[in-house]
Design a protein around this motif. Structure first.
Motif, PDB file in Angstrom:
ATOM      1  N   HIS A  46       0.839  -1.200   0.000  1.00 37.19           N
ATOM      2  CA  HIS A  46       0.000   0.000   0.000  1.00 37.19           C
ATOM      3  C   HIS A  46       0.875   1.251   0.000  1.00 37.19           C
ATOM      4  O   HIS A  46       0.541   2.264  -0.663  1.00 37.19           O
ATOM      5  CB  HIS A  46      -0.922  -0.012   1.223  1.00 37.19           C
ATOM      6  N   GLN A  49       2.156   1.884  -3.447  1.00 37.02           N
ATOM      7  CA  GLN A  49       1.089   2.265  -4.369  1.00 37.02           C
ATOM      8  C   GLN A  49       0.507   3.644  -4.055  1.00 37.02           C
ATOM      9  O   GLN A  49       0.211   4.417  -4.984  1.00 37.02           O
ATOM     10  CB  GLN A  49      -0.019   1.216  -4.324  1.00 37.02           C
ATOM     11  N   TYR A  50       0.356   3.966  -2.765  1.00 35.50           N
ATOM     12  CA  TYR A  50      -0.345   5.190  -2.385  1.00 35.50           C
ATOM     13  C   TYR A  50       0.494   6.159  -1.548  1.00 35.50           C
ATOM     14  O   TYR A  50       0.018   7.250  -1.221  1.00 35.50           O
ATOM     15  CB  TYR A  50      -1.620   4.846  -1.606  1.00 35.50           C
ATOM     16  N   GLU A  82      -5.781  -0.999 -10.388  1.00 39.54           N
ATOM     17  CA  GLU A  82      -6.372   0.292 -10.039  1.00 39.54           C
ATOM     18  C   GLU A  82      -6.651   1.124 -11.285  1.00 39.54           C
ATOM     19  O   GLU A  82      -7.701   1.771 -11.397  1.00 39.54           O
ATOM     20  CB  GLU A  82      -5.442   1.049  -9.086  1.00 39.54           C
ATOM     21  N   LYS A  87     -10.755   2.044  -8.848  1.00 42.38           N
ATOM     22  CA  LYS A  87      -9.928   2.788  -7.915  1.00 42.38           C
ATOM     23  C   LYS A  87     -10.351   2.545  -6.466  1.00 42.38           C
ATOM     24  O   LYS A  87      -9.740   3.081  -5.543  1.00 42.38           O
ATOM     25  CB  LYS A  87      -9.989   4.287  -8.240  1.00 42.38           C
ATOM     26  N   LYS A  89     -10.279   0.921  -3.149  1.00 40.69           N
ATOM     27  CA  LYS A  89      -9.152   0.180  -2.578  1.00 40.69           C
ATOM     28  C   LYS A  89      -9.508  -1.236  -2.106  1.00 40.69           C
ATOM     29  O   LYS A  89      -8.714  -2.156  -2.324  1.00 40.69           O
ATOM     30  CB  LYS A  89      -8.501   0.993  -1.454  1.00 40.69           C
ATOM     31  N   TYR A 419      -5.793  -0.856   2.760  1.00 42.10           N
ATOM     32  CA  TYR A 419      -6.677  -1.030   1.606  1.00 42.10           C
ATOM     33  C   TYR A 419      -8.143  -0.960   2.024  1.00 42.10           C
ATOM     34  O   TYR A 419      -9.024  -0.782   1.171  1.00 42.10           O
ATOM     35  CB  TYR A 419      -6.394  -2.367   0.918  1.00 42.10           C
ATOM     36  N   ASP A 423      -9.313   7.405   2.219  1.00 42.42           N
ATOM     37  CA  ASP A 423      -8.300   8.450   2.261  1.00 42.42           C
ATOM     38  C   ASP A 423      -8.620   9.407   3.409  1.00 42.42           C
ATOM     39  O   ASP A 423      -9.779   9.737   3.679  1.00 42.42           O
ATOM     40  CB  ASP A 423      -8.279   9.230   0.941  1.00 42.42           C
TER      41      ASP A 423
END
Length: 545
Positions: A46, A49-50, A82, A87, A89, A419, A423
């Motif tokens: 994660h 990726q983010y 994604e 998108k 998660k 995940y 956000d």
């Protein structure tokens, strides 16, 4: 396909399709059974990726015993999903699990096909059914763990090992075992012991075979370990050989470090665990021990001797437990048929053999289904509760100046990864009776993996900077056992019972193991009494929103 006697056996295509179905169901419905899977693999993935994730001491550049190459492999796939699919998660999480399901189904189908062609169609048919129904494979096949990755490699290597010996076979086996042990789990190299013995001692032309073996080892080190060292050294910003670091820590670090500080289990741990995951298959596999020298036997012996035992350590050879059991079943059926034929007739002998197999597989199927359903219905609540945050956190929280804190106390080890968090939501830890070392957030920028966060150590010594006061929490995830009472001064308060400060936002039943009989919690039987249920809840502070 069928052999000359008319015994049906699945083709590779059919085996792959049906195993893929079983493994994709596991990807959707299986639990996360090990917090190490979350904090050492899903969280770094994660982060790649983010740009957000929790760091364990293993990823500290001081210790560097986890490879970023392994996480990068999965984050690349997750990033593609994604972009191409969703998108969302949690969806990305399950799509990544889907890749693991396909990988497992592919290697298992290769093993079934090789057994059908090179051992016996009946053995291959039985092996397929054992793999398809096994609770052990349901648990292991889609776990994001190096031992599962190594399982794929060992399964494929076993299929290749059944081919005719030769240079290409040697190169392929060393490369497959090398990928599994270097990129995955170094200790899985022990599964290649029978192959090495065969190459060096049980065949002719030993010097030539030794030369091929050495050539293959050198090529594998260059092709696999070389890029790993380059990539990990880039991430840690110093020269590191992660597989070597992992072995040194777990084997040679001393009594105050290594696996001994993370809990030990008695010698019979894997016998009990194997019986739960494979039921009647496991004693059948054990009966095959005197008859065969296969990787499953080697790994079981090695890990039973180690004080630190975990279920995931034996994932590596789960398909081979089924392979051994299928061979033992074939031998047992032959003995039964021959004995019955001797005292009666061949017709009665064949019927006795078929009856034995039918009863065996009926018991195996019922117990496997019961165990698999028990894992889902009894313990799946965390994977149902955490996604509810996506419906409870206000729109725009990602851009809000105030972060939203989701807190966990005693339930920290069931966190399924970021995940499942929207956000703008951060996981925070509340002090509980756990006194070991909890993870801490990476620096929140991509590729700052070389930065040492404070409070890391390799002795599982608690760091108090991991905890926040309950007053800073906006949401809490907590488990409440049945018939519990609220005590505000308790070491682990039951927050769902504190109705002055918290309101239940979403709850699911969760089996209370402490007050449920062993068989009732281990197996699912509709209508079976003596089960005691608690609540697994997402709680919201009353003044929030």
């Amino acid at each position: 396909m069928s052999d000359v006697t008319g015994s049906w056996a699945p083709s590779f295509s059919l085996a792959f399709k049906l195993l893929c179905l079983s493994r994709l169901l596991a990807a959707i419905y299986s639990n996360i059974s090990d917090c190490d899977e979350v904090f050492n693999y899903w969280e770094p993935t994660h982060y790649l990726q983010y740009g957000l994730g929790l760091q364990t001491w293993e990823y500290s550049p001081v210790y560097a015993i986890r490879s970023w190459a392994y996480a990068l492999l999965h984050s690349t796939w997750a990033g593609v999903m994604e972009m191409l699919v969703s998108k969302n998660k949690p969806t990305v999480f399950y799509e990544t699990r889907g890749l693991l399901a396909i990988a497992s189904a592919t290697t298992e189908a290769c093993l079934v096909d090789a057994v059908v062609k090179h051992v016996n169609p009946k053995v291959g048919r039985d092996l397929f059914f054992m793999l398809f129904m096994s609770t052990g494979l349901f648990v292991a096949s889609t776990a994001y763990l190096p031992s599962t990755f190594a399982m794929y490699a060992v399964t494929l290597a076993t299929a290749v090992s059944l081919e005719k010996p030769g240079r290409l076979r040697t190169y392929a086996l060393v490369l497959i075992y090398g990928v599994g042990s270097l990129l995955g789990w170094p200790f899985s190299a022990a599964a290649g012991t029978p192959f090495a013995v065969e190459e060096l001692f049980l065949s002719g032309r030993r010097l030539m075979r030794l030369r091929h073996l050495l050539e293959a080892i050198i090529a594998t080190l260059l092709l696999v370990l070389g890029p790993m060292v380059l990539l990990d050294s880039t991430f840690y910003r110093k020269l590191v050989v992660v597989p070597l670091n992992l072995v040194l820590y777990n084997v040679f670090s001393g009594a105050d470090k290594g696996p001994d500080i993370f809990g030990t289990e008695p010698w019979w741990f894997y016998l009990l665990n194997g019986s739960l995951n494979f039921n009647v298959l496991f004693p059948m596999y054990l009966l095959a021990l005197p008859l065969q020298l296969l990787p499953a036997n080697v790994m079981l012996g090695i890990f039973s001797l180690q004080p630190h035992k975990e279920e995931r350590f034996l994932f590596v050879v789960y398909p081979l437990i089924c392979f051994n059991a299928s061979i033992a079943l074939f031998i047992a059926r032959s003995w039964i048929q021959n004995a019955a034929s001797f005292f009666t007739s061949r017709t009665v002998g064949r019927r006795a053999s078929r009856a034995f197999a039918a009863i065996f597989f009926a018991i195996f199927t019922v117990l496997s289904l019961s165990r698999t359903l028990a894992l889902y219905f009894h313990y799946h609540a965390p994977l149902d509760v955490y996604p509810q945050l996506h419906y409870r956190v206000p729109t725009g929280s990602a851009t809000s100046s105030k972060e939203i804190n989701l807190c966990v106390g005693k339930e920290w080890y069931r966190f399924p990864s970021h995940y499942f968090l929207p956000d703008g939501v951060r996981l925070r830890f509340l002090k509980s009776s756990f006194d070991g070392l909890l993870p801490k957030y990476f620096e929140e920028h991509h590729l700052l993996t070389h930065v040492e966060v404070t409070g890391m150590n390799d002795q599982n010594i608690e760091a108090m900077d991991r905890y926040v006061p309950i007053e800073s929490c906006d949401f809490v995830i907590d488990y409440t056992p049945p018939n519990a009472q609220f005590h505000p001064d308790a070491a682990e308060p039951l927050y769902s019972l504190d109705e002055e400060h918290w309101v239940k936002h979403y709850c699911k039943p969760f089996l209370d193991s402490a007050s449920t009989a062993r068989l009732a919690r281990a197996f699912y039987v509709p209508g079976l009494g003596s089960k005691s249920w608690g609540e697994y809840c997402l709680l919201k502070r009353r003044h929030v929103l």
